[in-house]
Enzyme design. Structure first.
Site, PDB file in Angstrom:
ATOM      1  N   ARG A  28       0.811  -1.367   0.013  1.00 14.13           N
ATOM      2  CA  ARG A  28       0.085  -0.031  -0.026  1.00 14.13           C
ATOM      3  C   ARG A  28       0.679   1.235   0.003  1.00 14.13           C
ATOM      4  O   ARG A  28       0.297   2.369  -0.227  1.00 14.13           O
ATOM      5  CB  ARG A  28      -1.004   0.093   1.171  1.00 14.13           C
ATOM      6  CG  ARG A  28      -1.900  -1.044   1.281  1.00 14.13           C
ATOM      7  CD  ARG A  28      -2.646  -1.127   2.547  1.00 14.13           C
ATOM      8  NE  ARG A  28      -3.619   0.112   2.715  1.00 14.13           N
ATOM      9  CZ  ARG A  28      -4.829   0.135   2.058  1.00 14.13           C
ATOM     10  NH1 ARG A  28      -5.304  -0.872   1.545  1.00 14.13           N
ATOM     11  NH2 ARG A  28      -5.396   1.220   2.118  1.00 14.13           N
ATOM     12  N   TRP A  75       2.606   5.983   1.808  1.00 15.85           N
ATOM     13  CA  TRP A  75       2.809   6.427   0.619  1.00 15.85           C
ATOM     14  C   TRP A  75       2.334   7.936   0.479  1.00 15.85           C
ATOM     15  O   TRP A  75       1.281   8.544   0.714  1.00 15.85           O
ATOM     16  CB  TRP A  75       1.578   5.677  -0.440  1.00 15.85           C
ATOM     17  CG  TRP A  75       1.756   6.179  -1.788  1.00 15.85           C
ATOM     18  CD1 TRP A  75       0.993   6.917  -2.327  1.00 15.85           C
ATOM     19  CD2 TRP A  75       2.643   5.438  -2.773  1.00 15.85           C
ATOM     20  NE1 TRP A  75       1.304   7.009  -3.877  1.00 15.85           N
ATOM     21  CE2 TRP A  75       1.895   5.864  -4.199  1.00 15.85           C
ATOM     22  CE3 TRP A  75       3.164   4.010  -2.769  1.00 15.85           C
ATOM     23  CZ2 TRP A  75       2.788   5.480  -5.372  1.00 15.85           C
ATOM     24  CZ3 TRP A  75       3.854   3.735  -4.010  1.00 15.85           C
ATOM     25  CH2 TRP A  75       3.306   4.352  -5.136  1.00 15.85           C
ATOM     26  N   ASN A 101      -4.384   6.944   7.197  1.00 12.98           N
ATOM     27  CA  ASN A 101      -4.395   6.724   6.067  1.00 12.98           C
ATOM     28  C   ASN A 101      -5.394   7.415   5.197  1.00 12.98           C
ATOM     29  O   ASN A 101      -6.541   7.414   5.578  1.00 12.98           O
ATOM     30  CB  ASN A 101      -4.546   5.194   5.569  1.00 12.98           C
ATOM     31  CG  ASN A 101      -4.912   5.148   4.149  1.00 12.98           C
ATOM     32  OD1 ASN A 101      -4.537   5.583   3.200  1.00 12.98           O
ATOM     33  ND2 ASN A 101      -5.829   3.999   3.854  1.00 12.98           N
ATOM     34  N   GLU A 486      -2.978  -5.723 -24.899  1.00 14.95           N
ATOM     35  CA  GLU A 486      -1.949  -6.134 -24.139  1.00 14.95           C
ATOM     36  C   GLU A 486      -2.494  -7.302 -23.339  1.00 14.95           C
ATOM     37  O   GLU A 486      -1.472  -8.202 -22.646  1.00 14.95           O
ATOM     38  CB  GLU A 486      -1.295  -4.947 -23.400  1.00 14.95           C
ATOM     39  CG  GLU A 486      -2.138  -4.422 -22.214  1.00 14.95           C
ATOM     40  CD  GLU A 486      -1.576  -3.249 -21.418  1.00 14.95           C
ATOM     41  OE1 GLU A 486      -0.169  -3.387 -21.128  1.00 14.95           O
ATOM     42  OE2 GLU A 486      -2.428  -2.428 -20.957  1.00 14.95           O
ATOM     43  N   LYS A 601       5.929  -4.101 -15.293  1.00 15.97           N
ATOM     44  CA  LYS A 601       5.425  -2.925 -14.657  1.00 15.97           C
ATOM     45  C   LYS A 601       5.937  -1.463 -14.922  1.00 15.97           C
ATOM     46  O   LYS A 601       5.580  -0.598 -15.199  1.00 15.97           O
ATOM     47  CB  LYS A 601       5.025  -3.240 -13.181  1.00 15.97           C
ATOM     48  CG  LYS A 601       4.028  -2.045 -12.593  1.00 15.97           C
ATOM     49  CD  LYS A 601       2.482  -1.984 -13.087  1.00 15.97           C
ATOM     50  CE  LYS A 601       1.863  -0.809 -12.919  1.00 15.97           C
ATOM     51  NZ  LYS A 601       0.696  -0.748 -13.649  1.00 15.97           N
TER      52      LYS A 601
HETATM   53  C1  F6R Z   1      -0.017   0.006 -20.412  1.00 16.15           C
HETATM   54  C2  F6R Z   1       0.944   0.282 -19.671  1.00 16.15           C
HETATM   55  C3  F6R Z   1       2.142   0.858 -20.204  1.00 16.15           C
HETATM   56  C4  F6R Z   1       2.911   2.245 -19.333  1.00 16.15           C
HETATM   57  C5  F6R Z   1       4.124   2.600 -20.079  1.00 16.15           C
HETATM   58  C6  F6R Z   1       4.606   3.771 -19.358  1.00 16.15           C
HETATM   59  O1  F6R Z   1      -1.232  -0.590 -19.593  1.00 16.15           O
HETATM   60  O2  F6R Z   1       0.883   0.226 -18.288  1.00 16.15           O
HETATM   61  O3  F6R Z   1       1.792   1.187 -21.297  1.00 16.15           O
HETATM   62  O4  F6R Z   1       1.838   3.012 -19.410  1.00 16.15           O
HETATM   63  O5  F6R Z   1       5.151   1.468 -19.778  1.00 16.15           O
HETATM   64  O6  F6R Z   1       4.846   3.605 -18.031  1.00 16.15           O
HETATM   65  P1  F6R Z   1       5.084   4.777 -17.031  1.00 16.15           P
HETATM   66  O7  F6R Z   1       3.588   5.466 -16.917  1.00 16.15           O
HETATM   67  O8  F6R Z   1       5.430   4.144 -15.721  1.00 16.15           O
HETATM   68  O9  F6R Z   1       5.998   5.697 -17.502  1.00 16.15           O
END
Ligand code: F6R
Length: 606
Positions: A28, A75, A101, A486, A601
Site C-alpha cells: 500500500r 505513500w 491513511n 496487451e 510494470k
Molecule cells: C499499459 C501500460 C504501459 C505504461 C508505460 C509507461 O497498460 O501500463 O503502457 O503506461 O510503460 O509507464 P510509466 O507511466 O510508468 O512511465
C-alpha cells in the site's frame, strides 16, 4: 494510499506481530514507515524514510517491546517522504501517537488554529493535526477516548486513523471515513488494520469498520459507535478462511478489477493536488515558447488528452510525443525556451528519463506528473505533481491513467485561469464538471458491468478489433485498443475516425467488431457518419456514448451508455467501460489480466 495497523494484548509483547502485519501492508506504500509502542507509561517510536526492511536493518523494530502499538507504511501525499513526515505522529507532550491513511482536507485551518493555541508542529503532513487536536481536548480535561472522538468530529476528508496514548495503554482508538479499516479479535488480542490480509495471519475473526464509525479496541473486546451521534453499532465478527494472497485482492479475483473499481477514490485524490504546485507549474508552462507532453504507452495517451484540453481550455499548444522518439524528432531544436511535461506512473521509464535528461541538458524546463514519489523523474523535474493513485499492482495501467487525466485537467484549468482564457462562469462550469467525475465514474461502475461482459463475449473470438474516436476521445480509442491488446492478445487497431476512408476501412468486413466512442460535441455528426460507414460494410458496432442520445442508439449493435458530463471530460468516464471490456475479454480467454506475457510494470531499459 498508506497502510496502518494496531495491536493490543492483555500481556506480553506484540511487536513481532506488528512488524509482520506491517510487512503485509507494504504493497500500500513504501516510501517510509514507523511504529510506536507503549512501555512502562512511555511512548517509544522508530520511524524513518525507506522501505520497512531497510528501516528495520537500520534501527531494529524488534528492539521495541510493549503490549499495545500502532504502525504505518507510507505513500506520501502531504510532505516529502522523509523521517519527520513518517508516521506515527505525536502531540507536543509525545504521549499520544497517531497513524493515518487518507487525506485530511481541512488540516491547514486546523493547524493554524492549533498553532495559535501554542502547539508546535514538526512535520508538513496533514496527519499531525490529529495528535495535537487530541492533546488540545485532553488539556481541557477530557479522557483520551473522549478527546479522540471530539478530534475526529473536526476532521473533513478521507481517513482511517488509529491512536494510542501512553497514559491509557488499555485501548486503541480508531475511526474511519472513506479509507478502509478492518477490526479483528482473537488469541487475547484486539486488532485494527487497513486490510484483511494483514490480519488473517493472526486471527480468523474480522469485521470491517463502517463508514463514519469509530471503535474502542481492547485485548478482548471491540465496541463500535457512530462518530456523528455516538449511537452504538451492532455488527458481528465474521470467520474468514482465505489465504493472504486471496485476501490482498479484497474479494476481487484480480488486482486489475480491484484497481478499476478504486477509480472513484483515486480520481478524487488526484483532484486534491495542491494549488501552489499547480500555479508554479502553470507559470513555467506559460513562460515557455513550446510545450511537449513526453510519455510512453498509456501515459502517452494521457498526454494526448492533455494536448486537446490545454488547447481547448487554456489556448496553449502542446505536442504529445512518444518518449523514445523525442530526441530524434525534436532533439536538435530543443532549447532553454521549451518546457517538457513528462507523464509517468512509475517515474522510472527509461525512455522518459532519457528524453527529460536530454531536454534538461539543453536548458529546457522539465516538469512532471508522477505516481511514485521519490522516483528518478521527481528528482529531475523542476516541479512535479503527485497524482496520488496509490500503488498499482496489475501490469495494465487503469486507475493511474484516470489519475493522470484528472491531474492534467486540473493543470489545464489552472493555466486557463492564470492566463485569463476563461470567464468566471466558464471556469466554474468546468471545475464543477471535473469535480463530478469521481461520482460519475462510481455510477458508470455500477451500471456497465453486465454490458461489458456481453461485449467481451463478442470479442473473445474476434480475429481483430477496431477502435474509433474523434477529438478528445481519439486518445481514449487508443487506450481502449492498448488495454484489450496487451491483456487479451487480440490484434487491435485504433485511429481517429476521420482516417477511415484513407485506408483502414478496407479491413472492415462482416462481423468485425468496431468499438466507437461518441461524445456530444462538434465531432458527433462526423462520428455518427463514420459508424454508418463501417456498419453498412457488416461491422458489429459497440458504441459508448452519453445517456439519452437517440441518434446514437440507432447505429449501435451494442450500446453502452454512461451518465453525462461535459463532453470535454468524457475521456475519464468513457475509458472505464473499455478497461472492463479488456478485463472480461482476457478472463474469458483464460488469461491472467494481472500478468500479461512479456510485459513488466516498470520499463527501465531502452
Ligand atoms: C499499459 C501500460 C504501459 C505504461 C508505460 C509507461 O497498460 O501500463 O503502457 O503506461 O510503460 O509507464 P510509466 O507511466 O510508468 O512511465
Amino acid at each position: 494510499m498508506c497502510g496502518i495497523i494496531g495491536i493490543i494484548a492483555s500481556q506480553g509483547n506484540i511487536v513481532d506481530e506488528l512488524y509482520r502485519g506491517l510487512k503485509l501492508l507494504e504493497y500500500r506504500g513504501y516510501d517510509s514507515a514507523g511504529m510506536a509502542v507503549v512501555r512502562d507509561g512511555e511512548l517509544l517510536i522508530i520511524k524513518d524514510k525507506g522501505m520497512i526492511e531497510e528501516i528495520h536493518r537500520r534501527y531494529n523494530f524488534l528492539s521495541l517491546e510493549g503490549s499495545v502499538g500502532i504502525a504505518h507504511t507510507r505513500w506520501a501525499t502531504h510532505g516529502a517522504p522523509d523521517k519527520v513526515n513518517a508516521h506515527p505522529h505525536t502531540d507536543c507532550t509525545e504521549t499520544i501517537a497517531v497513524v493515518h491513511n487518507g487525506i485530511i482536507e481541512n488540516y491547514l485551518e486546523l493547524k493554524e488554529e492549533l498553532m495559535k493555541s501554542g502547539h508546535v508542529f514538526r512535520s508538513r503532513t496533514d496527519t499531525e493535526v490529529v495528535p495535537h487536536l487530541i492533546e488540545e481536548y485532553m488539556r481541557s480535561g477530557l479522557p483520551f477516548k473522549d478527546a479522540f472522538i471530539k478530534a475526529v468530529r473536526r476532521l473533513r476528508g478521507a481517513y482511517a486513523i488509529a491512536a494510542i496514548s501512553a497514559n491509557s495503554p488499555d485501548k486503541i482508538m480508531c475511526a474511519r471515513a472513506e479509507s478502509p479499516l478492518v477490526l479483528g479479535i482473537g488469541n487475547g488480542r484486539g486488532y485494527c488494520s487497513s486490510d484483511i490480509p494483514s490480519l488473517v495471519a493472526f486471527t480468523d475473526s474480522v469485521l470491517p469498520l463502517g463508514e463514519g464509525e469509530y471503535a474502542v479496541i481492547t485485548p478482548d473486546s471491540v465496541s463500535i459507535r457512530r462518530i456523528s451521534d455516538d449511537s452504538p453499532v451492532r455488527r458481528r465478527f465474521k470467520k474468514v478462511s482465505m489465504s493472504v494472497e486471496e485476501a490482498k485482492k479484497e474479494g476481487y479475483p484480480h488486482y486489475m478489477l480491484k484497481e478499476i473499481h478504486e477509480q472513484p477514490y483515486t480520481i478524487k485524490y488526484a483532484l486534491e493536488l495542491q494549488r501552489n504546485y499547480l500555479d508554479l507549474m502553470s507559470s513555467f508552462i506559460d513562460r515557455a515558447s513550446r510545450l511537449f507532453f513526453v510519455a510512453a504507452g498509456t501515459s502517452y495517451h494521457a498526454g494526448m488528452v492533455g494536448s486537446y484540453v490545454f488547447s481547448k481550455l487554456a489556448r496553449v499548444v502542446g505536442f504529445p510525443v512518444i518518449a523514445s522518439e523525442f530526441v530524434s524528432h525534436y532533439g536538435e531544436s530543443v532549447s532553454v525556451d521549451d518546457a517538457v511535461l513528462a507523464i509517468s506512473q512509475s517515474g522510472e521509464t527509461r525512455d522518459v528519463l532519457w528524453a527529460v535528461e536530454y531536454a534538461k541538458a539543453r536548458g529546457a524546463t522539465v516538469l512532471a506528473i508522477v505516481n511514485v514519489l521519490a522516483s528518478t523523474l521527481t528528482r529531475i523535474a523542476r516541479v512535479y505533481l503527485h497524482q496520488q493513485s496509490g500503488p498499482e499492482i496489475g501490469v495494465a495501467a487503469t486507475k493511474t491513467y484516470t489519475g493522470q487525466l484528472a491531474s492534467l485537467y486540473l493543470l489545464a484549468l489552472t493555466l486557463a485561469r492564470n492566463r485569463g482564457k476563461l470567464g468566471q462562469d466558464e471556469l466554474d462550469h468546468f471545475l464543477q464538471e471535473l469535480y463530478r467525475t469521481p461520482g460519475v465514474v462510481r455510477e458508470v461502475l455500477g451500471q456497465v458491468e453486465e454490458d461489458t461482459k456481453r461485449v467481451a463475449k463478442l470479442l473473445k473470438d474476434a480475429r481483430y478489433v477496431i477502435f474509433l474516436g474523434r477529438g478528445v476521445n481519439t486518445a481514449t480509442a487508443h487506450e481502449g485498443r492498448l488495454k484489450l491488446m496487451e491483456i487479451s492478445y487480440i490484434p487491435s487497431l485504433s485511429y481517429p475516425a476521420g482516417e477511415n476512408k484513407h485506408g483502414p476501412i478496407s479491413l472492415v468486413e462482416k462481423g468485425v467488431p468496431v468499438v466507437a466512442l461518441v461524445q456530444d460535441d462538434e465531432t458527433k455528426k462526423y462520428m455518427l457518419s463514420n459508424i454508418h460507414e463501417v456498419r453498412t460494410r457488416g461491422a458489429k458496432t459497440i458504441v459508448i456514448s452519453s445517456s439519452g442520445d437517440e441518434e446514437v442508439s440507432e447505429v449501435a449493435d451494442i450500446l453502452i451508455e454512461v451518465p453525462r458530463v461535459d463532453p470535454l471530460f468524457t475521456p475519464i468516464t468513457y475509458v472505464v467501460p473499455l478497461q472492463l471490456i479488456a478485463y472480461y475479454t482476457a478472463v474469458l480467454r483464460g488469461l491472467d489480466p494481472d500478468k500479461p506475457r512479456n510485459l513488466a510494470k516498470s520499463v527501465t531499459v531502452i
